[in-house]
Scaffold this motif. Structure first.
Motif, short mmCIF file in Angstrom:
data_model
loop_
_atom_site.label_atom_id
_atom_site.label_comp_id
_atom_site.label_asym_id
_atom_site.label_seq_id
_atom_site.Cartn_x
_atom_site.Cartn_y
_atom_site.Cartn_z
N ARG A 112 0.87 -1.19 0.00
CA ARG A 112 0.00 0.00 0.00
C ARG A 112 0.89 1.22 0.00
NH1 ARG A 112 -2.14 0.81 4.74
NH2 ARG A 112 -0.93 -0.80 5.80
N ILE A 113 1.00 1.88 -1.14
CA ILE A 113 1.94 2.99 -1.29
C ILE A 113 1.20 4.21 -1.83
CG2 ILE A 113 3.98 3.77 -2.57
CD1 ILE A 113 4.90 0.85 -2.64
N ARG A 114 1.42 5.35 -1.18
CA ARG A 114 0.71 6.56 -1.63
C ARG A 114 1.38 7.21 -2.82
NH1 ARG A 114 -1.73 10.19 3.25
NH2 ARG A 114 -1.81 11.75 1.60
N THR A 141 8.30 7.40 -2.23
CA THR A 141 8.63 6.28 -1.35
C THR A 141 9.99 5.69 -1.72
OG1 THR A 141 6.28 5.82 -1.01
CG2 THR A 141 7.83 4.04 -0.48
N ALA A 144 12.53 8.01 -0.20
CA ALA A 144 12.48 7.92 1.26
C ALA A 144 13.16 6.63 1.74
CB ALA A 144 11.04 7.98 1.75
N MET A 177 16.57 6.27 3.98
CA MET A 177 16.52 5.55 5.26
C MET A 177 17.61 4.49 5.32
SD MET A 177 13.26 3.77 7.07
CE MET A 177 13.18 2.18 6.28
N ALA A 202 18.09 -7.07 9.54
CA ALA A 202 16.77 -7.63 9.86
C ALA A 202 15.82 -6.51 10.31
CB ALA A 202 16.91 -8.69 10.95
N ILE A 203 16.32 -5.56 11.08
CA ILE A 203 15.46 -4.49 11.58
C ILE A 203 15.07 -3.53 10.44
CG2 ILE A 203 15.35 -2.52 13.15
CD1 ILE A 203 17.27 -4.23 15.00
N TYR A 204 16.01 -3.21 9.58
CA TYR A 204 15.69 -2.34 8.44
C TYR A 204 14.74 -3.03 7.47
CZ TYR A 204 18.67 1.66 9.41
OH TYR A 204 19.20 2.81 9.96
N LEU A 245 11.39 -2.49 8.87
CA LEU A 245 10.92 -1.11 8.70
C LEU A 245 10.47 -0.86 7.26
CD1 LEU A 245 13.67 0.79 10.72
CD2 LEU A 245 11.21 1.00 11.10
N LYS A 247 7.18 -2.73 6.46
CA LYS A 247 6.06 -2.07 7.12
C LYS A 247 5.73 -0.73 6.43
CE LYS A 247 6.40 -2.14 11.76
NZ LYS A 247 7.51 -2.82 12.44
N ALA A 248 6.78 0.03 6.05
CA ALA A 248 6.56 1.35 5.45
C ALA A 248 5.74 1.25 4.16
CB ALA A 248 7.89 2.05 5.18
N VAL A 249 5.84 0.12 3.44
CA VAL A 249 5.05 -0.03 2.21
C VAL A 249 3.78 -0.83 2.46
CG1 VAL A 249 7.08 0.18 0.73
CG2 VAL A 249 6.29 -2.11 1.40
N GLY A 250 3.48 -1.05 3.74
CA GLY A 250 2.23 -1.72 4.09
C GLY A 250 2.23 -3.21 3.79
N GLU A 306 3.56 -5.57 5.83
CA GLU A 306 3.76 -6.39 7.04
C GLU A 306 2.91 -5.86 8.19
OE1 GLU A 306 7.94 -7.94 8.48
OE2 GLU A 306 6.84 -9.04 6.95
#
Lengths: 196, 196
Positions: free
Chosen positions: B148-150, B155, B158, B162, B183-185, B188, B191-194, B196
């Motif tokens: 889900r990306i606006r 993006t 961004a 990041m 793993a943490i990135y 992120l 999740k940022a692209v919806g 997860e």
């Protein structure tokens, strides 16, 4: 920062800083001489020393005042404000503040290597204070069960880098205006912490 | 890049480039002279010109080869690979590649301003090709209904900012190893692209 008193220096001091900022951003701190800075504001090299003792002081003063303004202008949270609203306010503030000051942002990142160790420690501590403000919001959101974050410290750094990155590509008059850009970054940030 | 033939220059050429990279990263391109670069590898100023015609060529060659390696090493997607797996692979690759080359990454961002317009256009086109690879993954995920990306373009910028930001804070031997950071990135980014 020490400054001479009186109306003349009140005008010239800021002009010296503005010239130093412009030249540092264009050529890099190490490549700019005090003579060049003086020339840029129409002063003799000797007269410049009435306004600043040396180039390092100019660099430190630019970076220090930039960080101080960043810390002061960051909106404080209302006690009952929820973490999502606080995170959104942080993201919008960060983007607006940084887009308004491209040269300072560029220098604040790039010229860290040219600070003396003492000056570096001061700027670094101010950066950490700013990061702590975001970290605090992320922790509050985790505790409230509103965010899903694997690592708060790392997410803090990742979000700040993402938001600051807007300076590398945003051009006024492009496809999106500032409001549009803010809205999209807000969405990315909230999603990245699992809040949307 | 033009290089002299023979075993002597095959050793000295890379040493000249390594010295230029080190000095540019430390002091900034504009502050470093050809004489300094020559001194760093134990050559006379005249002898350096056997290896490179000028400082601009050295800078361009460092940035060009960095971007070329980035484009070549980025794993190509298998035709049937799903967008989530491709995005994860991109994120992990980007972090690993950038953490391995901190000086080149620093210069590639900071010294864009010191490229001639022609050289800038070449590097900029290579950057856009790299960004397009991520953009393509994001589009594929959107089309597949997995993301889900606006705004795909924004993006892309961004997420790259990041991920590249890891270079500003990661220190070997710190709290997290590279695998942990990746793993943490990854989390992120998804999740940022919806996703997860």
């Amino acid at each position: 920062m020490a400054r001479r008193q009186g109306s003349h220096s009140d005008i010239t001091g800021p002009r010296v800083r503005a010239a130093a900022l412009r030249l540092f951003a264009r050529h890099g701190y190490a490549a700019v001489s005090m003579r060049q800075i003086a020339g840029e504001v129409g002063l003799g090299a000797g007269a410049l020393y009435l306004y600043t003792p040396d180039k390092q002081t100019l660099l430190f003063s630019l970076m220090h005042d930039h960080m101080q303004e960043l810390l002061e202008k960051l909106p404080a949270a209302a006690p009952d404000q929820d973490p999502r609203a606080r995170l959104e306010a942080f993201a919008r503030f960060h983007i607006r503040f940084h887009l308004d000051r491209p040269d300072l942002v560029f220098i604040a990142y790039m010229e860290l290597r040219n600070l003396t160790p003492e000056n570096f420690a001061v700027i670094e501590a101010m950066r950490r204070r700013y990061e702590a403000r975001l970290e605090e919001i992320l922790c509050a959101g985790e505790l409230a069960g509103e965010f899903r974050i694997r690592d708060v410290k790392l997410t803090t750094m990742a979000l700040i880098a993402m938001l600051t990155g807007v300076n590398t590509w945003f051009r006024e008059g492009g496809r999106l205006d500032r409001e549009g850009v803010e809205a999209i970054y807000r969405d990315l940030v909230l999603k990245a912490v699992g809040a949307e």
